[in-house]
Every structure is written in C-alpha cells, then in structure tokens.
Design a protein around this motif. Structure first.
Motif, short mmCIF file in Angstrom:
data_model
loop_
_atom_site.label_atom_id
_atom_site.label_comp_id
_atom_site.label_asym_id
_atom_site.label_seq_id
_atom_site.Cartn_x
_atom_site.Cartn_y
_atom_site.Cartn_z
N GLU A 178 0.84 -1.20 0.00
CA GLU A 178 0.00 0.00 0.00
C GLU A 178 0.88 1.25 0.00
O GLU A 178 1.90 1.30 0.67
N LEU A 179 0.45 2.24 -0.78
CA LEU A 179 1.13 3.53 -0.78
C LEU A 179 0.13 4.61 -0.39
O LEU A 179 -0.95 4.70 -0.99
N TYR A 180 0.47 5.38 0.62
CA TYR A 180 -0.36 6.48 1.10
C TYR A 180 0.31 7.80 0.78
O TYR A 180 1.54 7.93 0.89
N GLU A 181 -0.48 8.78 0.36
CA GLU A 181 0.02 10.13 0.18
C GLU A 181 -0.77 11.07 1.08
O GLU A 181 -2.00 11.16 0.96
N ASP A 182 -0.06 11.70 2.01
CA ASP A 182 -0.70 12.56 3.00
C ASP A 182 -1.82 11.83 3.72
O ASP A 182 -2.91 12.38 3.99
N GLY A 183 -1.59 10.54 4.02
CA GLY A 183 -2.53 9.74 4.76
C GLY A 183 -3.66 9.15 3.95
O GLY A 183 -4.50 8.41 4.50
N VAL A 184 -3.72 9.42 2.65
CA VAL A 184 -4.79 8.91 1.79
C VAL A 184 -4.25 7.76 0.95
O VAL A 184 -3.18 7.88 0.34
N LEU A 185 -4.97 6.65 0.94
CA LEU A 185 -4.54 5.48 0.18
C LEU A 185 -4.61 5.78 -1.32
O LEU A 185 -5.67 6.04 -1.86
N LYS A 186 -3.46 5.70 -1.99
CA LYS A 186 -3.39 5.98 -3.42
C LYS A 186 -3.14 4.72 -4.25
O LYS A 186 -3.49 4.68 -5.43
N PHE A 187 -2.51 3.73 -3.66
CA PHE A 187 -2.24 2.48 -4.38
C PHE A 187 -2.42 1.32 -3.43
O PHE A 187 -1.95 1.34 -2.29
N GLY A 188 -3.11 0.30 -3.91
CA GLY A 188 -3.24 -0.94 -3.17
C GLY A 188 -3.05 -2.09 -4.12
O GLY A 188 -3.60 -2.11 -5.22
N GLY A 189 -2.23 -3.06 -3.74
CA GLY A 189 -1.99 -4.20 -4.61
C GLY A 189 -1.15 -5.25 -3.90
O GLY A 189 -1.13 -5.31 -2.67
#
Length: 508
Positions: free
Chosen positions: A60-71
């Motif tokens: 998972e990649l979060y930007e400013d606490g928002v999930l941007k990528f999940g895989g």
C-alpha cells in the motif's frame, strides 16, 4: 509526503525507500497499474529485513494519509549495494486488477440485468479476495445480458460487460469495485492561475497518432425482419433441420400444416426449446450464429405436418464510413489519396444501424487532429478515463463553450522527485471536435437492447490431420449428363439439372 506499508505494517527501523525510486505506471480503466520502488536496508548487522518479502503480500502507498495504491508484491529482487552489509531490494507491485486477471469464472447466467449478473459474479468468485461494492459503485443498468462463462477470466467478462454499454469498470486501491457510466468519473476543472499545476509544465500540442478518416467494421451482424420459414430436413436425415439465415435470437417453433400462417395452438412450448450443447432433455435445440434446429431423438413430426420457425436471422456485412472533407484536406496537404483507414472486427455488433452509428461516431472523433494538454502537478488528482473541463484563456481554450466538451485523461505517470514527494504527469485529449466526450460515449449505446452472448457452451477446435491407410474393395462412380431443357419443357416435375447416364464399377 508518501508512506508505504507492506502486509499492513510500516517499514521497520533501518529500512527506507530509496530516494527518487518510486514510479507508478497507471493502466486504463480495468487494466493493471504497476508500482515500483527500491528499499534500502541500512541495518549494518548484516541481517536483512525483519520480515520476509513474499510474492502476493499486500503493498500500500499512502500520500498525506490517503490510500493511493493498493496491490500485491510481484517479483522482488534483492542485491548487495557494496562491500558494506547494505542490501537493496527492487519492489514491483501490481494493483488489485491483477485479481480479475487470475480468477476463472465457470458458470452460465440466464438473462438478467447486466448489473445483477455482475454482482452475482463478484459475490461468488471475488468476495473471498476482499473485493466489495455498494449501491453507488455499481449502478443498476437498464440493459440485459445472458452469458456463458466456461472458465473465463474475470477481467475478460468485465470488459465484455463494459463494452456492451460503453461504461467503465475498475477496482480501487481499497478493493472497491466500480461499474459506472463514464460521466460518473468526471474530474475537477482545470483553470488558469487557479489550479495547482506547475506552470512550466503546461503545454498544448497537436496530435495525429490516432487519426483516421475512414472506418471499416468487418463481419457486422445485420439483422433480418421476422421471418416465417419451413425448416428443411438436412440431407443426411439426422433429425436436424435448417433455415435460410443463422438465428440471432430464440426462434418460435410450430408443428403445422400451414407453412405460411401457423396457428398459435400449433406452437411448440418454448420451455421445450433449448440451446444446443447447453440444455438437455428437451424437444428441440438451437444455437446463435447457426441455422440448424436439432430435434430430440425421441421426437417425431406427424405425416403431412411440417416444422416451421418464426425467427430473426442475421447475416454478415462490412460497414464503411468516411469523412470526405477530411480526406480531401489530407490529400491537399500531403498529396496521395488522403485516406487514413482503420479496420476493426465488428462481429460483436448486432445491428446494421448500431454499426453505422458507431463507425460514424469513430470517424467524427478521429478525423480531426486533436489537441493534447500536458501538465504536471503535486496536488491535482485525476484518474485515467476521467473527463475534465479546461479554461485556459492564454491558450484560447474554454471547453465549457459547447456543452462542456471537456478533455479526456489518456495518460498518467507518477514519479518520486525526492524528499518523499510524488509528481503526477498528465496527458489529456480534447473532445470538442465530436461535441464532447460524454456526449460521444453516450451516443454509442441503446439502453433498451438485450444482449445474448452465452449460446454455445461447447467450443469446437477443428484440427486437420492426415494419414495413410490401405483399402481394398469396389467403388461406383456415377456419371451425369447435364440437361438444358427448352422453354416449352421448363419447368417440369420430371426434368432435373443432371440425369444419370451410366454407373461404372472400379476395383481396387
């Protein structure tokens, strides 16, 4: 700022993302997006990572606490950086669309709303993977479908549904499934000196990479009017009958003495008319794209009665549309014919009118050299497939002038430019030449059409083989002499195109 989790946990102490190593290649709606980055283990004890990197682990990649990528993790590769006990691991992760490419659907679905069939598939085959939806992410359709899926990949089935009504499907980073009309995915407008794009990256260019001014759909299924026709027994008398055209939909069958006007009381109960290769224990069987009616071995037709079918037939035809003004314009500028052709298979289209309208819509779209809008931003968020309005007076652009024509996002790249900041690069294409992208998308569909794409469960693969063999015996060759009757003798019930002259027997 961005952070990364592996298997739901933040990176352990001593492990960090290598600077400027993060890249995201965004796929189109319904396609896989790939995340790549490198990890550096600065643990000088020589013991790498406090957890195992295993293919399939959640990334998972979060930007400013928002999930941007999940895989999920895909093919990690670890190397030694130098003589010091430092290790670097290159990480590749695929988003949740990967699941749709791996799950097999093995089921047959009777006619129902596309949205309901889709929900059934998700509940049966994808819920165990954590894929979920709600009433907003999957909107109820007005189009119906019946489909047979003999071990079909989920992504292929979803693509088929989306293509039938020109909607979009995607799986979000939180595993939420979306199946919605395209205008649902509209993005925030782009305004000069207001939107947070990087001014030095903003550019407008002309693009003809997808230009064509002549569209050809091959093998379109044109439909006949309703036909009433006697079913003719096949020559080998194997309890099968043929009609003039392949069936487009389920026929109505009659056992009657009146071929032209069968009575409603003579109709064969539709419950006993099934699909060849799929249904059993019935009286008659038919298949889409076939002109054969098969009769059950236990069935018979009374003497002096006939099997009659009322049906909609289909036949193959090529559809051609072109923009003569655009062709002339190209010829004047470039010389030659000026024709840029695009040829596609149209066998999935079932209507001459639909094919002509779709071909015309594509010609309208692609016969104008479009404008591309490119810019980069740290904070503006768009997904591929979104349509946005553009107001840039410096470039004399105002997509609101004609019904909100808008620009379609066709490309997105995300890169790490250092200090854990992610830069997004966007490419949009202008839709003003076709009256707007939303109008263009909606023009393709007729929401009253029901689609049938399930008819034969059996897939036959012809294989040509040859081998030598020995044979002995006799065979007879019959020689015929062609007759050319005079006008006085024709037509006649006793004269035929060929008359038997003699029979010769040959030995081995």
């Amino acid at each position: 700022m961005f952070t990364i989790k592996i298997n739901g946990e933040y990176l352990p102490s001593g492990v960090q993302v290598k600077n400027q190593s993060v890249k995201i290649n965004h796929g189109e709606p319904g396609e896989i997006t790939v995340l790549e980055f490198a990890l550096i283990d600065r643990n000088l004890s020589g013991i790498p990572y406090t957890w195992d990197l295993l293919i399939g682990q959640k990334i998972e990649l979060y930007e400013d606490g928002v999930l941007k990528f999940g895989g999920q993790l895909d093919e990690p590769a670890t190397r030694k950086v130098d003589n010091h006990p430092k290790l670097s691991t290159k990480i590749y992760a695929v988003d949740w669309h990967y699941i749709a490419d791996t799950v097999d659907i093995n089921n047959s679905y009777a006619k129902d709303l596309i949205s309901e069939v889709l929900k059934d598939i998700l509940d049966t085959y994808f819920a165990s993977y954590g894929i979920w939806y709600d009433s907003d992410s999957i909107k109820t359709t007005t189009s119906y479908v019946s489909i047979n899926c003999p071990y079909s990949k989920g992504a292929a089935v979803f693509d088929e549904f989306a293509a039938l009504i020109n909607w979009q499907w995607k799986i979000g980073p939180d595993k939420k499934f979306y199946f919605r009309e395209r205008d649902y995915f509209q993005g925030a407008e782009i305004r000069e000196n207001v939107s947070n794009y990087l001014p030095g990256t903003l550019s407008i260019s002309d693009d003809r990479s997808e230009y064509f001014n002549k569209k050809i759909f091959q093998n379109v299924n044109a439909l006949t009017d309703e036909l009433t026709e006697k079913c003719t027994p096949t020559p080998d008398d194997d309890k099968s009958f043929f009609v003039s055209f392949p069936f487009n939909s389920k026929p109505t069958l009659y056992i009657t003495q009146d071929i032209d006007n069968p009575l409603s009381s003579e109709v064969v109960d539709s419950r006993y008319v099934g699909i060849s290769g799929l249904d059993t224990g019935l009286k008659y069987y038919w298949s889409k794209n076939s002109n054969i009616i098969a009769q059950d071995l236990l069935e018979s037709i009374p003497s002096s009665y006939f099997l009659v079918a009322k049906y909609i037939g289909q036949y193959k035809i090529d559809v051609v549309k072109q923009n003569t003004a655009a062709i002339a314009e190209r010829a004047a500028i470039e010389g030659g014919t000026g024709v840029y052709s695009s040829i596609s298979d149209g066998s999935y289209i079932e209507s001459l009118v639909v094919a002509e309208e779709k071909a015309q819509a594509l010609v309208d779209k692609h016969s104008t050299i479009s404008k591309q809008l490119l810019f980069s931003s740290y904070t503006m968020e768009y997904d591929i497939g979104q349509v946005v309005d553009v107001i840039l007076p410096s470039f004399q652009l105002n997509s609101l002038v004609s019904e909100g024509n808008g620009y379609l996002l066709v490309s997105k790249k995300t890169t790490d430019i250092g200090s854990a900041h992610l830069l997004k690069e966007y490419t949009f294409v202008d839709g003003s030449a076709i009256g707007g992208w939303i109008k263009f998308f909606k023009k393709w569909i007729d929401k009253e059409i029901s689609f049938t794409i399930r008819e034969d469960a059996i897939v036959s693969v012809p294989i040509a083989t040859s081998e030598e063999l020995e044979w002995s015996g006799q065979t007879q060759l019959k020689q015929f002499t062609a007759l050319f009757p005079s006008n006085a003798l024709f037509p006649s019930n006793i004269l035929y195109p060929g008359t038997l002259n003699k029979t010769t027997t040959y030995n081995d």
